[in-house]
Design a protein around this motif. Structure first.
Motif, short mmCIF file in Angstrom:
data_model
loop_
_atom_site.label_atom_id
_atom_site.label_comp_id
_atom_site.label_asym_id
_atom_site.label_seq_id
_atom_site.Cartn_x
_atom_site.Cartn_y
_atom_site.Cartn_z
N ASN A 1 0.79 -1.23 0.00
CA ASN A 1 0.00 0.00 0.00
C ASN A 1 0.83 1.28 0.00
N LYS A 2 2.13 1.14 -0.16
CA LYS A 2 2.98 2.32 -0.13
C LYS A 2 2.85 3.11 -1.45
N ALA A 3 2.54 2.40 -2.52
CA ALA A 3 2.56 3.05 -3.82
C ALA A 3 1.31 3.88 -4.06
N TYR A 4 1.48 4.91 -4.84
CA TYR A 4 0.36 5.78 -5.19
C TYR A 4 -0.02 5.52 -6.64
N PHE A 5 -1.29 5.40 -6.89
CA PHE A 5 -1.77 5.10 -8.24
C PHE A 5 -2.60 6.26 -8.74
N TYR A 6 -2.13 6.88 -9.79
CA TYR A 6 -2.91 7.96 -10.40
C TYR A 6 -3.41 7.47 -11.75
N GLU A 7 -4.67 7.59 -11.96
CA GLU A 7 -5.22 7.14 -13.24
C GLU A 7 -6.13 8.19 -13.84
N ALA A 8 -5.70 8.66 -15.00
CA ALA A 8 -6.57 9.57 -15.74
C ALA A 8 -7.07 8.84 -16.97
N TYR A 9 -6.85 7.55 -16.95
CA TYR A 9 -7.10 6.72 -18.12
C TYR A 9 -8.56 6.25 -18.13
N GLU A 10 -9.20 6.44 -19.24
CA GLU A 10 -10.61 6.01 -19.32
C GLU A 10 -10.82 5.17 -20.56
N GLY A 11 -10.05 4.10 -20.69
CA GLY A 11 -10.15 3.31 -21.90
C GLY A 11 -9.17 3.84 -22.93
N PHE A 12 -9.25 3.33 -24.12
CA PHE A 12 -8.32 3.75 -25.17
C PHE A 12 -8.78 5.07 -25.74
N GLN A 13 -8.44 6.12 -25.05
CA GLN A 13 -8.98 7.42 -25.44
C GLN A 13 -8.10 8.14 -26.45
N THR A 14 -8.77 8.81 -27.37
CA THR A 14 -8.05 9.76 -28.22
C THR A 14 -8.59 11.13 -27.83
N VAL A 15 -7.77 12.16 -28.02
CA VAL A 15 -8.21 13.47 -27.53
C VAL A 15 -9.28 14.07 -28.46
N ASP A 16 -10.09 14.96 -27.88
CA ASP A 16 -11.20 15.53 -28.65
C ASP A 16 -10.73 16.46 -29.75
N THR A 17 -9.52 17.00 -29.60
CA THR A 17 -9.01 17.92 -30.63
C THR A 17 -8.48 17.16 -31.86
N LEU A 18 -8.53 15.85 -31.80
CA LEU A 18 -8.06 15.05 -32.94
C LEU A 18 -9.23 14.71 -33.86
N LYS A 19 -9.07 15.05 -35.14
CA LYS A 19 -10.08 14.67 -36.14
C LYS A 19 -9.63 13.33 -36.74
N GLN A 20 -10.55 12.36 -36.76
CA GLN A 20 -10.14 11.03 -37.23
C GLN A 20 -10.93 10.66 -38.48
N GLN A 21 -10.20 10.37 -39.54
CA GLN A 21 -10.85 10.09 -40.81
C GLN A 21 -10.33 8.79 -41.42
N TYR A 22 -11.13 8.26 -42.34
CA TYR A 22 -10.69 7.07 -43.08
C TYR A 22 -10.84 7.36 -44.56
N LEU A 23 -10.09 6.60 -45.33
CA LEU A 23 -10.19 6.73 -46.78
C LEU A 23 -10.20 5.32 -47.35
N HIS A 24 -11.32 4.96 -48.00
CA HIS A 24 -11.38 3.63 -48.62
C HIS A 24 -10.47 3.60 -49.82
#
Ligand code: AMP
Length: 485
Positions: free
Chosen positions: A254-277
């Motif tokens: 219990n000595k260690a400190y755990f910080y988690e800002a992780y909420e799944g495999f997140q990409t940031v909202d400022t990223l535009k994600q597109q695909y090209l067939h």
């Protein structure tokens, strides 16, 4: 030996096999909405949601020189990972920090380490282990920038560089050593003077800890742990939570400190994600089309990610033939060529970098406005790491994935994991295909250059070497699916 046992270091609380009592906060719970599941899952550290957002660097109790350096580097306010982790590190705790790429993780550990170093400077004070050579150099740059007024002696110890020089540097006991696991193990084992260099080390940092704790690095880490003193702080930082990290938490004291800002495999909202067939046969033509629109889209520089070293080199040659300014970065290159490619890209001499996943983690290059997935990664986590090279520190960015019919399921898996839908990158087929003859001609030239280089042979030899080494470690089956940079 099980995976978990192999990570055990009895000297280190996070690695010791004590039963998990209370961690700093409640760390495990069974998955509530799936009673049939026997997996455990970490709950978010709710009390670490104590509002720390008002904290300034001064509130974090860093020394005056550190406050001044942050100011000079334009770091006006600590990021959340810094607000949470810096006080914990300063108070002597081990820390596991999980936060998105680009969230300021490096300064979250470098600042408190340098603060402590300045109070009692000696070498080797801190050892940082990171999975790729390029990240090691980048970390060293950041340590040097943050410790600029401390006359910091910081050395990078990575593969592909002269071992005699590295040994000489280590025995001079620099304050901070930043290494990749393979090379440090070799040096520790080959030279009896090296282990003693780390006998008073105060901090061990595993950067990109999920990757470093990969089973493939067990022996390397074991060699490192052997040299380090029991009394030290251990800091793990990662952008993604993996089963290895989870296992560590489950067995941690219990000595260690755990910080988690992780909420799944997140990409940031400022990223535009597109695909090209794209039809497979004309994928290169589409790639050239996207590149030709960079200027119109206001894109300063782009990274094209591919899955294999061979593809990386082929595309490098192809784009050169098509008069594009590119550099290629992959693990078949010598270390000096890798550094030179990265330097040319970072300094803006070439606006396009073609790279394997050696460049997918952690690299921080503010001018990267576009990430192109020429090959779609098989693991959605690699996608998140790759696209994390753009849209950093609140900036905008664009990711375009070239999707052939056989890639559709991979894209669907990525969308599911990231919980974001990609939009279509619009282009007119007739305009794209205007360049087909030019591209096909360049393809032939690129292939000839590859043959002249003996790339086919090189790839076969590397594969065979890797297969043998995995077989020796008994890991062949497990690692079969992993792609290599
Ligand atoms: P990292 O997540 O460590 O790769 O950092 C991403 C980028 O954010 C780097 O360019 C850092 O220099 C920058 N950075 C780190 N901390 C801060 C801060 N408190 N304010 C502004 N920029 C920061």
């Amino acid at each position: 030996m099980t995976e978990q046992e192999s990570l055990v270091d009895e000297n280190f609380p996070l690695f010791s096999r004590k039963p998990a009592k209370a961690f700093t906060k409640p760390v495990t719970t069974t998955v509530a909405d799936d009673p049939t599941s026997d997996h455990t899952q970490f709950v978010k550290d709710t009390s670490s949601n104590d509002d720390t957002s008002h904290l300034t660097f001064t509130d974090l109790k860093l020394s005056d020189w550190a406050l001044q350096t942050c100011k000079e580097l334009g770091m006006k306010k600590p990021t959340p990972v810094q607000q949470h982790c810096i006080p914990r590190i300063l108070s002597g705790e081990d820390v596991l920090g999980i936060a998105q790429t680009g969230s300021g993780k490096t300064a979250a550990f470098a600042l408190p380490i340098l603060h402590r170093l300045a109070e009692d400077p000696y070498g080797v004070f801190c050892l940082v282990v990171t999975p790729t050579r390029e990240l090691a150099y980048q970390l060293a740059e950041q340590f040097k920038a943050l410790g600029s007024c401390l006359h910091l002696r910081c050395e990078v110890i990575v593969g592909g560089m002269d071992m005699i020089t590295q040994t000489q540097k280590l025995v001079q006991r620099p304050h901070v050593v930043i290494c990749t696991p393979g090379r440090i193990k070799v040096l520790i084992e080959q030279n009896p003077d090296i282990p003693a260099v780390f006998s008073n080390t105060k901090f061990l940092v595993l950067d990109e800890a999920d990757r470093v704790l990969d089973v493939g690095f067990e022996e390397e880490l074991a060699a490192v742990f052997k040299c380090l003193p029991k009394k030290r702080q251990t800091l793990l930082f990662s952008a993604t939570m993996t089963s290895n990290l989870q296992s560590l938490l489950e067995v941690s004291a219990n000595k260690a400190y755990f910080y988690e800002a992780y909420e799944g495999f997140q990409t940031v909202d400022t990223l535009k994600q597109q695909y090209l067939h794209v039809p497979k046969a004309v994928k290169d033509v589409y790639l050239l089309h996207v590149l030709s629109r960079m200027e119109d889209m206001g894109i300063r520089s782009a990274i094209i990610f591919v899955s294999r070293c061979m593809t990386c080199n082929r595309l490098g040659y192809l784009l050169e033939e098509l008069e594009q300014q590119v550099a290629a970065l992959h693990s078949y290159k010598s270390q000096s060529s890798r550094l030179s490619a990265l330097h040319r890209f970072k300094s803006g001499k070439v606006p396009v970098l073609v790279a394997t996943d050696v460049a997918s983690r952690g690299l921080d290059i503010p001018t990267v406005d576009l990430v192109i997935n020429y090959d779609i990664p098989r693991d959605p986590r690699d996608y998140v790491h790759r696209v994390g090279r753009t849209a950093r520190a609140g900036r905008g960015g664009l990711a375009i994935s070239l999707v052939t019919p056989s890639d559709v399921s991979l894209v669907q898996a990525i969308e599911k994991e990231t919980d974001k839908q990609m939009e279509e990158f619009k282009c007119k087929e007739n305009e794209v295909l205007e360049e087909i003859t030019k591209v096909f001609k360049a393809t032939r030239v690129a292939k000839t250059r590859l043959n002249d280089d003996g790339y086919d042979e090189m790839e076969k030899t590397r594969k065979e070497q890797k297969r043998k080494s995995l077989a020796e470690k008994g890991l062949l089956k497990k690692n079969k699916k992993r792609k290599q940079g």
